[in-house]
Design a protein around this motif. Structure first.
Motif, mmCIF file in Angstrom:
data_model
loop_
_atom_site.group_PDB
_atom_site.id
_atom_site.type_symbol
_atom_site.label_atom_id
_atom_site.label_comp_id
_atom_site.label_asym_id
_atom_site.label_seq_id
_atom_site.Cartn_x
_atom_site.Cartn_y
_atom_site.Cartn_z
ATOM 1 N N GLU A 221 0.846 -1.183 0.000
ATOM 2 C CA GLU A 221 0.000 0.000 0.000
ATOM 3 C C GLU A 221 0.887 1.241 0.000
ATOM 4 O OE1 GLU A 221 -2.767 0.038 3.172
ATOM 5 O OE2 GLU A 221 -3.756 -1.839 2.592
ATOM 6 N N ALA A 222 0.462 2.244 -0.781
ATOM 7 C CA ALA A 222 1.233 3.489 -0.853
ATOM 8 C C ALA A 222 0.258 4.656 -0.897
ATOM 9 C CB ALA A 222 2.144 3.492 -2.082
ATOM 10 N N ALA A 223 0.240 5.462 0.164
ATOM 11 C CA ALA A 223 -0.604 6.650 0.215
ATOM 12 C C ALA A 223 0.175 7.839 -0.325
ATOM 13 C CB ALA A 223 -1.060 6.916 1.642
ATOM 14 N N ASN A 224 -0.508 8.684 -1.105
ATOM 15 C CA ASN A 224 0.187 9.824 -1.698
ATOM 16 C C ASN A 224 -0.827 10.895 -2.062
ATOM 17 O OD1 ASN A 224 2.351 11.310 -2.823
ATOM 18 N ND2 ASN A 224 1.738 10.653 -4.866
ATOM 19 N N VAL A 225 -0.484 12.136 -1.799
ATOM 20 C CA VAL A 225 -1.276 13.294 -2.203
ATOM 21 C C VAL A 225 -0.412 14.141 -3.122
ATOM 22 C CG1 VAL A 225 -2.414 15.409 -1.448
ATOM 23 C CG2 VAL A 225 -2.702 13.304 -0.136
ATOM 24 N N ALA A 226 -0.977 14.532 -4.258
ATOM 25 C CA ALA A 226 -0.209 15.276 -5.260
ATOM 26 C C ALA A 226 -0.903 16.583 -5.607
ATOM 27 C CB ALA A 226 -0.034 14.435 -6.518
ATOM 28 N N LEU A 227 -0.106 17.628 -5.790
ATOM 29 C CA LEU A 227 -0.589 18.881 -6.361
ATOM 30 C C LEU A 227 -0.564 18.735 -7.875
ATOM 31 C CD1 LEU A 227 1.270 21.309 -3.984
ATOM 32 C CD2 LEU A 227 -1.205 21.333 -4.375
ATOM 33 N N ALA A 228 -1.736 18.861 -8.498
ATOM 34 C CA ALA A 228 -1.852 18.510 -9.910
ATOM 35 C C ALA A 228 -1.872 19.708 -10.847
ATOM 36 C CB ALA A 228 -3.115 17.669 -10.137
ATOM 37 N N GLU A 229 -2.440 20.836 -10.422
ATOM 38 C CA GLU A 229 -2.625 21.930 -11.380
ATOM 39 C C GLU A 229 -2.888 23.230 -10.638
ATOM 40 O OE1 GLU A 229 -5.277 22.813 -15.415
ATOM 41 O OE2 GLU A 229 -5.933 21.317 -13.952
ATOM 42 N N ALA A 230 -2.538 24.328 -11.275
ATOM 43 C CA ALA A 230 -2.855 25.662 -10.765
ATOM 44 C C ALA A 230 -3.420 26.492 -11.914
ATOM 45 C CB ALA A 230 -1.612 26.347 -10.179
ATOM 46 N N ALA A 231 -4.552 27.140 -11.674
ATOM 47 C CA ALA A 231 -5.199 27.955 -12.700
ATOM 48 C C ALA A 231 -5.470 29.339 -12.131
ATOM 49 C CB ALA A 231 -6.500 27.303 -13.168
ATOM 50 N N VAL A 232 -5.093 30.361 -12.877
ATOM 51 C CA VAL A 232 -5.301 31.749 -12.473
ATOM 52 C C VAL A 232 -6.479 32.303 -13.261
ATOM 53 C CG1 VAL A 232 -4.291 34.050 -12.322
ATOM 54 C CG2 VAL A 232 -2.867 32.031 -11.917
ATOM 55 N N ARG A 233 -7.468 32.857 -12.549
ATOM 56 C CA ARG A 233 -8.656 33.410 -13.176
ATOM 57 C C ARG A 233 -8.810 34.872 -12.768
ATOM 58 N NH1 ARG A 233 -7.862 29.855 -15.966
ATOM 59 N NH2 ARG A 233 -9.069 27.938 -16.250
ATOM 60 N N ALA A 234 -9.219 35.682 -13.718
ATOM 61 C CA ALA A 234 -9.376 37.111 -13.450
ATOM 62 C C ALA A 234 -10.579 37.355 -12.552
ATOM 63 C CB ALA A 234 -9.534 37.867 -14.762
ATOM 64 N N ALA A 235 -10.469 38.338 -11.665
ATOM 65 C CA ALA A 235 -11.564 38.768 -10.796
ATOM 66 C C ALA A 235 -11.783 40.263 -11.007
ATOM 67 C CB ALA A 235 -11.248 38.437 -9.335
ATOM 68 N N ASP A 236 -12.461 40.900 -10.073
ATOM 69 C CA ASP A 236 -12.758 42.328 -10.218
ATOM 70 C C ASP A 236 -11.579 43.184 -9.763
ATOM 71 O OD1 ASP A 236 -15.304 41.718 -11.118
ATOM 72 O OD2 ASP A 236 -16.132 41.669 -9.080
ATOM 73 N N ASP A 237 -11.556 44.414 -10.273
ATOM 74 C CA ASP A 237 -10.578 45.427 -9.853
ATOM 75 C C ASP A 237 -9.135 44.972 -10.042
ATOM 76 O OD1 ASP A 237 -12.725 47.015 -9.073
ATOM 77 O OD2 ASP A 237 -12.750 46.133 -7.053
ATOM 78 N N GLY A 238 -8.873 44.222 -11.102
ATOM 79 C CA GLY A 238 -7.513 43.821 -11.400
ATOM 80 C C GLY A 238 -6.976 42.704 -10.539
ATOM 81 N N ARG A 239 -7.771 42.184 -9.630
ATOM 82 C CA ARG A 239 -7.321 41.081 -8.797
ATOM 83 C C ARG A 239 -7.633 39.757 -9.477
ATOM 84 N NH1 ARG A 239 -6.050 42.216 -3.451
ATOM 85 N NH2 ARG A 239 -6.156 44.425 -2.958
ATOM 86 N N VAL A 240 -7.099 38.681 -8.906
ATOM 87 C CA VAL A 240 -7.256 37.367 -9.524
ATOM 88 C C VAL A 240 -7.707 36.359 -8.469
ATOM 89 C CG1 VAL A 240 -5.485 37.828 -11.263
ATOM 90 C CG2 VAL A 240 -4.853 36.682 -9.134
ATOM 91 N N ARG A 241 -8.173 35.239 -8.964
ATOM 92 C CA ARG A 241 -8.548 34.097 -8.129
ATOM 93 C C ARG A 241 -7.736 32.903 -8.598
ATOM 94 N NH1 ARG A 241 -13.318 30.579 -8.699
ATOM 95 N NH2 ARG A 241 -13.687 31.802 -10.576
ATOM 96 N N LEU A 242 -7.119 32.188 -7.669
ATOM 97 C CA LEU A 242 -6.271 31.052 -8.030
ATOM 98 C C LEU A 242 -6.921 29.749 -7.556
ATOM 99 C CD1 LEU A 242 -2.506 30.794 -8.135
ATOM 100 C CD2 LEU A 242 -3.688 29.031 -6.850
ATOM 101 N N LEU A 243 -6.984 28.778 -8.441
ATOM 102 C CA LEU A 243 -7.545 27.466 -8.138
ATOM 103 C C LEU A 243 -6.420 26.438 -8.169
ATOM 104 C CD1 LEU A 243 -10.680 27.621 -10.481
ATOM 105 C CD2 LEU A 243 -10.509 28.373 -8.114
ATOM 106 N N ALA A 244 -6.263 25.699 -7.079
ATOM 107 C CA ALA A 244 -5.258 24.636 -6.999
ATOM 108 C C ALA A 244 -5.985 23.299 -6.924
ATOM 109 C CB ALA A 244 -4.368 24.830 -5.775
ATOM 110 N N ARG A 245 -5.679 22.404 -7.836
ATOM 111 C CA ARG A 245 -6.317 21.078 -7.855
ATOM 112 C C ARG A 245 -5.355 20.053 -7.274
ATOM 113 N NH1 ARG A 245 -6.982 16.741 -11.434
ATOM 114 N NH2 ARG A 245 -5.619 17.748 -12.956
ATOM 115 N N LEU A 246 -5.878 19.205 -6.379
ATOM 116 C CA LEU A 246 -5.087 18.175 -5.726
ATOM 117 C C LEU A 246 -5.699 16.815 -6.013
ATOM 118 C CD1 LEU A 246 -5.344 20.812 -3.602
ATOM 119 C CD2 LEU A 246 -3.720 19.427 -2.329
#
Length: 695
Positions: A221-246
């Motif tokens: 048995e081998a347990a493992n958690v991986a960071l798979a992806e990061a996506a940057v999405r535009a928000a209001d007033d020049g700020r952004v929202r970042l989504l991290a998929r695991l």
């Protein structure tokens, strides 16, 4: 003898068919019509309740044919095993997996111990070669009698950040041993046998006479958690929202796992994430302000057994978005562009900002601030306005022309028709309604809808549209069921023009009410402008072209060569190596995970950062059965107890050879059926009856 498909032996039950035929088939007598029976003698009629086999040879041939067919489909084979005398010379290839998954706790040390155990089992006169593989296979030490050189090579090896391809390693080992003669040949494969590295491996085979020993270092048995992806999405007033998929690759749930975000070396926030067994989770970082330019971004989770996928690197840069200018028809109401404006305003990948202006008041200043322009139900009767649009498109702008009631094709200037890419059209009033019957799903606008349940355009009804005849060099992308073009495009300089022959509101059709309308309008904007999402990260082993990274600097690819532009590549350890630039494209490979920098030797301003991450497939540690690999590659199943944990074979050495017999059995079955057919036609042919029964 063994069988590859023993369940086909159940076909032997078909032996009952010839028995039933022989015991139930009754020969039919020919009936002769006679006007009177008074002159015939009456004979007693006898019946038999039990039948006997009249043609034993035919019966035997049919049974033999059924037996041969059942045996052929069960794929029988003989394992011809040649014993190797003690002290016989051997050629052994140690094939060692060095992919990223071997970095899981304890695997790499166990793999090296297995490889050294193979060396310890070699005798005088035995030769050994050392080869490694990840996504590619490499020969580290050719066949040699120098076992010390092989040990030294093993000591200098380490795992890479690349994926696994068992097939590549096995092919290399086969090539190394293919030229070996008059010696016992053997491959000692040491790996964790990742399932993702064996998806296409069933196609590779070792040469005849080469045996395979497989030593697996994968734990139960081998347990493992991986960071798979990061996506940057535009928000209001020049700020952004970042989504991290695991991704949780283990069989146990994960609760409240802290995911930390770091931008430009500073920790910004930490978000907890829950994940089910063998499931995924998403960490959302809201309301982020990114620094100007390209900054280094990093996502981290606490370390587990496989550390390489506990960190995800990306390039954090503000999303510029697309600026869209809608050129409205002055004769239409203010809601003429409502559907277009609302559809373009939804979405954040990229964010599309829209503004309106009157088509008649178009000037060069309004166009210079736009990436995408839509001429919505207007005309180009004014040659000056058409010229300004053409000049803007030639410099790289994207233009969508939407033809409606007020397009007034008979009023268009020659410059306007040239920009349109078609001659003056005629209005089609389709009382019965038209449908979109043909779409080019290979085109970037429609490729999003090519998969099943990805969107249906056939539900939209078109009551009016313009029938156009596109000029030469214009590509038709969609047609109505009557054959007229619905969407076509043509290039103009560095930009392109798209023409939609009906409206994009509810005036002439109901496409705006269909679920496909919003993604369709977005795809029109992205294709017209040539938009590509920024390359924020690539996978280890990927390549990028130099001019795509740093730009041609106004001199073209050839201008990057020579002393005027000496480029260097700075790897994650800070080591610098020159980039050899030729006259053609210059490709740069990024073999390791980490941050790279491509820069001019004496100009830090001409530099760019590249984020590299390991392949997510390496995070799935589920193994494939070693017996399956050995059987597919060497053609035989491993003997019970033949392979120990250290990869050494117990007892004397053997070389397996498989002799398959299915084709011989099929040939024999065909011959038997041919003989049976000839004899059956000869013996069971109905003979003519001479005279009358009882006469």
């Amino acid at each position: 003898m063994s069988f590859l498909a023993p369940w086909f032996l159940a076909g032997l039950g078909l032996l009952s068919i010839p028995i039933i035929i022989h015991l139930t088939h009754r020969q039919r007598s020919r009936v002769t019509v006679f006007p009177s029976l008074m002159f015939l003698r009456k004979l007693p009629f006898k019946t038999m309740n039990r039948r006997r086999i009249r043609h034993p040879l035919l019966f035997a041939l049919r049974c033999i044919a059924v037996i041969l067919l059942a045996l052929a489909f069960s794929r029988p084979f003989f394992d011809s095993v040649a014993e190797v005398e003690a002290g016989s010379a051997r050629d052994v290839v140690i094939l060692l997996d060095v992919s990223a998954s071997l970095g899981y706790e304890g695997r790499w040390e166990a793999a090296l111990d297995s490889a050294r155990a193979v060396l310890d089992g070699l005798g005088e006169g035995d030769r050994v070669a050392v080869a490694t593989f990840d996504e590619q296979a490499r020969e580290r030490v050719p066949l040699t009698l120098d076992l010390a050189a092989a040990r030294e090579a093993l000591a200098g090896l380490s795992t890479t950040d690349l994926g696994t391809r068992l097939e590549a390693g096995i092919q290399l080992a086969g090539r190394i041993l293919s030229e070996s003669e008059d010696r016992t040949r053997e491959v000692a494969l040491v790996s964790d046998f990742q399932r993702t590295g064996w998806e296409d491996g069933g196609r590779v085979r070792l040469p005849d006479g080469v045996s395979l020993r497989a030593a697996s270092v994968a734990p139960d048995e081998a347990a493992n958690v991986a960071l798979a992806e990061a996506a940057v999405r535009a928000a209001d007033d020049g700020r952004v929202r970042l989504l991290a998929r695991l991704a949780n690759m283990g069989e146990a749930p994960v609760e409240r796992l802290p995911v930390s975000l770091e931008i430009a070396g500073r920790t910004v926030a930490t978000v907890p994430v829950d994940m089910p067994p063998r499931g995924v989770g998403t960490a959302v970082f809201e309301d982020l302000a990114l620094p100007d330019g390209r900054s280094r971004g990093r996502l981290t989770v606490p370390e587990d057994g496989l550390a390489i996928d506990n960190e995800f690197r990306f390039v954090a840069a503000p999303e510029a978005g697309l600026r869209t200018l809608i050129l409205e028809n002055n004769r239409r109401g203010s809601d003429g562009s409502l559907f277009l404006e609302r559809a373009l305003g939804i979405g954040d990948a990229p964010r599309i900002e829209t503004s309106r202006t009157a088509a008649t008041g178009l000037d060069a200043g309004a166009l210079s601030a736009a990436d995408f322009a839509i001429l919505n139900d207007g005309d180009l009767a004014d040659a000056g306005r058409a010229g300004r649009l053409r000049e803007w498109v030639t410099e790289g702008g994207g233009l969508l022309i939407v033809l409606g009631r007020d397009a007034s094709m008979n009023r268009w200037s020659d410059a306007g028709l040239a920009l349109l890419g078609a001659g003056p059209g005629s209005l089609v009033d389709a009382a019965d309604g038209r449908r979109l019957s043909w779409l080019d799903y290979d085109h970037p606008v429609f490729e999003l809808f090519s998969g099943p349940r990805s969107g249906d355009f056939s539900g939209a009804r078109f009551d009016r549209f313009w029938s156009m005849e596109p000029a030469e060099g214009t590509a038709v992308v969609a047609r109505f069921d009557s054959g007229e073009p619905a969407l076509f495009e043509h290039p103009v300089g560095e930009g392109r023009v798209l023409v939609w022959t009906s409206t994009l509101d509810r005036f002439w059709n109901d496409l705006a009410l269909q679920p496909v309308f919003l993604p369709f309008v977005h795809r029109l904007a992205l294709h017209a402008t040539g938009y590509r999402e920024p390359e924020r990260w690539i996978e280890a082993g990927g390549v990028l072209e130099l001019t795509a990274l740093v730009g041609p600097g106004g001199t073209g690819a050839a201008g990057l060569a020579g002393d005027e532009a000496e480029w260097v590549l700075v790897d994650p350890d800070g080591d610098r190596q020159p980039v050899e630039v030729g006259e053609g494209p210059t490709w740069i490979e990024f073999p390791r995970a980490g941050f790279y920098q491509v820069a001019l030797r004496d100009d830090a301003d001409r530099a760019t950062t590249v984020a590299v991450n390991p392949r997510i497939t390496e995070s799935d540690l589920t193994p494939v059965a070693t017996e399956r690999v050995v059987e597919a590659v060497a053609g035989v199943a491993p003997a019970a107890g033949g392979t120990g944990e250290d990869g050494a074979t117990a007892g004397g050495e053997t070389v397996p050879r498989r002799a398959e017999l299915w084709w011989v059995l099929l040939l024999l079955a065909g011959l038997v059926l041919g003989v049976e057919s000839v004899l059956a036609n000869r013996w069971t042919r109905q003979r003519p009856v001479s005279g009358l029964a009882g006469a």
